[in-house]
Structure formats: structure tokens, C-alpha cells
Enzyme design. Structure first.
Site: not given
Length: 436
Positions: A272, A293, A404
Site C-alpha cells: 500500500e 517444501h 472503497k
């Protein structure tokens, strides 16, 4: 805390940083440090983040949480910077790893299962929103409040609110005379871990918040106009230089289960703050030794666009490995889990330059309040430095605001530029029952 940059030099890895260019990089750090200090001294927006320790009063936080200090668990209702700092701290330091749960998403199944699994009479509510209007936070808070009421628990006696000076959440807190703490001014949420925003759940759970602040202060005291003298700036400068050299992915890989959420916190901080103007490293998350792994295959043999940041405590509690009863396992005799994970750490770090791939190492003393506070502040300072070196607006997030605004418009049924984009976006659905 110390940082080892050796495995990220061009003599060890490609992409890498030429040792001969370190002094030039150091000169850039000195210039950036001067600009950062000017911003701090003037209390400029964002730069004030690095002054946060001076403005955070542990006693005020203790006073605010006193009414819920008997709680056995805490539920944080917040999102992004309003939740990840507290989550990182409590996961690293709480005696009971399940004592702090976070509602930072509005997935209904997750919210329902979380609330069903809690004894709400023994659970404190920590609700955090600077604006007091954050859709996800306020929606979840209303659900949490109703759950308390349905179980006959007085939610007003089990809550601490951290918010700004105005907004619906502030009005609610004033209406019910709730314990309230301020969100620090001039500090983006992702930089607010070492404030009331991040310290309320640790304080409720008996974690040493004074130690967290002292550790942060140690990192602040270590800031200097040279990467050779400052671990935080050494990390930031190398991350910047590696991005310039082509390492556009930064995979953070703690070798401590209790630091797994640190990778999540770092991802928000880095993405951000630095994802601007067509640049910025993409943060990836891994966990040692588990992801040896899986993801390690990619880091050693995939595209040459990655640096792996290893993080580990130098000291850790230990568990002895019982003597095996099979000769093929005899190499484990007399060893312990700490020795095993340290061996895996050393092997994995070395495996990257062995494959001509870069790595950075960050080592803290141990998993205690001082070391965690130092780590958080150091990474914030490193991020600010990278923003200066890259000449981006570190403390804004305009790309986040678009989503938003679009969400609010969709919920309200409003027609806006954002909803027009949503309506008109191209779709090509595979698996539809009707013909395309």
C-alpha cells in the site's frame, strides 16, 4: 536486530547489488534520511509515523482497557492497519495463541463461526476505525453487538473503541460513555501498530506494551544517515536497489510460527505504501520451514524477479526430540526442534545464492516485546526510506480509495463513475448454462 545483506550482493546472486555501488547507495540514503528527518521535525503527514512512540502513552491505554482487563480473549473488529498490527503482536507474544481473534473480513461464514466459537461473556471487543465509517468494520461491529445482546451480555461493558474525533463510531462511543482512545493524527493506519490502534489487544491480554514501545525506540535510535550504521536503512536500501535490479517480488519468510502474521502485516505496509507510479515490490508470504517444501522451488528455479527476506529470532524456546527407535532416524538422536529449524534455516538461506538468487536476512534477539517492537518500527522506517529513494508518495493509497468508493455506491444503489466501470466491464464467463 541485525540485517545481513551478503546474499543479495551481485557477487552472490542475480539480480544483485554490486558491492562497488554500495557507497553511492549510501549517499542516497544520507540524502533521504535528511528529508525524512525534516518531515519528522515538522510533524508532516506520514513522516509523523516515525514520531509515534513519543505520542503513545502506555498508561492511558492501560486505563482505557482496565474495565475489560479480566477478559480471557479479545475480538478485534477492524480492517487493514486497524487490525494487522495488533494481530501481529498478539500472535507473536500472547501466551494463548487463540486469545485474540480478528474480524477483518465480511465473509459471513467466517464471522458466524468465529462468534459461535467464543464465550462472549469472557471476550472483550476492540473496535477500530479512524473515520468511524469503514463499511466492513461497522457492519461487523453491528453483527458482533447483536450477538452479545442475543446472549444476554452487556456489550457496553466489554468494549474499547479506538477512533477519530468525529463520525458514527465516535458518536456511538459518546452516547454509551464507552472507553475510547484516539487514532494518532498524521499517521496512516498501516504505520500505527505501536499506538493505541495496535496496542489495545496486547494490553488486555497482559502483553508488555511498555516493552514494545521500548523496542520501537531502540530501532528509532538506530536510524542514521548511513546504511552501514542502521539495520532498518540497510534493509530498505537493499530492497530498493534489488527492485531497481529486477527483483520486483519480495517474499517474506519468517522462521518462527509466531511471526507468520508479521508477513501479512508487512505485505500491507509494503504494497500500500510503495505500489505507486508503475513500481513497487510485490510482497509474497511464506513460512519456514513449511514452505521449503513448496514455494522454495519457485524461489530457486523460477523467474529471476524475487528476493527472499528471511526473519528469525536468534534465541528461542526449545523442545527435545526423543531418541528414535529406527536406525534411519538415528541422525535425530540427541537433537531438538530448535536445532532442526535452525539447520533448515541455514540450509535454505544458503540454497538461494547457491542457485544465484538473492536473499536478505533479518535477525531479532528473541520473541519478546522489545524485539517485536524493534522489528515493527524498523520495517516501517525501511518502508519510508524506500519511498524516498523511489520518489513515490509513501503515505497515500489512491488506488485503494477507488474500490472503497465503488463499494459504498453499490450498497447505496448510486450511479457513479465507478459503478459505470463495474457495469461496463468486459466479461467472458466459462461454464455458463446459457450460450454466450
Amino acid at each position: 536486530m541485525h540485517v545481513d545483506i551478503g546474499a543479495a550482493l551481485a557477487s552472490a546472486a542475480d539480480p544483485g547489488v554490486e558491492r562497488a555501488t554500495l557507497d553511492d547507495l549510501d549517499e542516497q540514503v544520507a540524502v533521504a534520511h535528511e528529508r525524512i528527518e525534516q518531515g519528522r521535525n515538522k510533524g508532516e503527514f506520514g513522516y509523523a509515523s516515525l514520531n509515534l512512540l513519543e505520542a503513545t502513552d502506555a498508561e492511558t491505554i492501560h486505563d482505557a482497557v482496565a474495565p475489560v482487563a479480566d477478559a480471557e480473549s479479545v475480538i478485534t473488529v477492524g480492517i487493514g492497519g486497524s487490525a494487522l498490527g495488533a494481530k501481529t503482536i498478539t500472535e507473536a507474544l500472547a501466551e494463548d495463541p487463540g486469545s485474540h481473534v480478528v474480524l477483518d473480513n465480511v465473509d459471513p461464514e467466517h464471522v458466524r463461526r468465529t462468534l459461535d466459537g467464543l464465550s462472549l461473556a469472557d471476550t472483550a471487543i476492540n473496535v477500530v476505525s479512524r473515520s468511524g465509517t469503514t463499511a466492513e468494520t461497522l457492519a461487523n461491529f453491528l453483527v458482533v453487538r447483536e450477538a452479545y445482546e442475543d446472549r444476554g451480555v452487556d456489550w457496553t461493558e466489554r468494549i474499547v473503541v479506538t477512533t477519530g474525533e468525529s463520525g458514527p463510531l465516535r458518536a456511538l462511543a459518546d452516547q454509551h460513555d464507552l472507553p475510547t482512545l484516539p487514532v494518532p493524527e498524521g499517521v496512516p493506519g498501516r504505520f500505527s501498530a505501536l499506538s493505541a490502534v495496535g496496542l489495545v489487544p496486547p494490553a488486555i491480554l497482559g502483553i508488555d506494551i511498555e516493552g514494545l514501545l521500548a523496542g520501537g525506540q531502540q530501532a528509532a535510535d538506530d536510524l542514521a544517515p548511513s546504511l552501514y550504521d542502521s539495520p532498518a536503512y540497510a534493509y530498505g536500501a537493499m530492497a530498493y536497489a534489488l527492485e531497481e535490479a529486477g527483483a520486483t517480488v519480495n517474499a517474506v519468510m519468517p522462521y518462527a510460527e509466531r511471526l507468520e502474521s508479521f508477513g501479512e502485516w508487512f505485505a500491507q505496509l509494503w504494497a500500500e505504501s510503495l505500489g505507486k507510479d508503475g513500481r513497487g515490490q510485490t510482497p509474497a508470504r511464506a513460512l519456514g520451514a513449511t514452505d521449503q517444501h513448496s514455494q522454495l522451488q519457485l524461489y530457486r528455479a523460477g523467474h529471476r524477479d524475487k528476493v527472499v527476506t528471511f526473519v528469525r529470532p536468534r534465541e528461542r524456546a526449545d523442545v527435545s526430540i526423543p531418541d528414535p527407535d529406527h536406525e534411519d532416524l538415528s541422525y535425530l538422536a540427541g537433537t531438538d526442534l530448535g536445532g532442526l529449524i535452525d539447520a533448515e534455516y541455514e540450509a535454505t538461506v544458503a540454497s538461494l545464492p547457491a542457485a544465484d538468487r538473492p536473499a536478505l536476512e533479518v535477525e531479532i534477539d528473541r520473541l519478546d516485546a522489545e524485539s517485536v517492537g524493534e522489528l515493527l518500527y524498523a520495517m516501517e522506517a525501511a518502508c519510508v526510506l524506500v519511498g524516498e529513494l523511489a520518489d513515490v508518495e509513501t503515505f497515500t493509497q489512491p488506488a485503494v480509495e477507488w474500490g472503497k468508493n465503488a463499494t459504498r455506491a453499490l450498497i447505496r444503489g448510486e450511479a457513479t463513475d465507478e459503478t459505470a466501470v463495474i457495469d461496463e466491464r468486459e466479461r467472458l464467463r466459462i461454464g455458463e448454462t446459457e450460450s454466450l
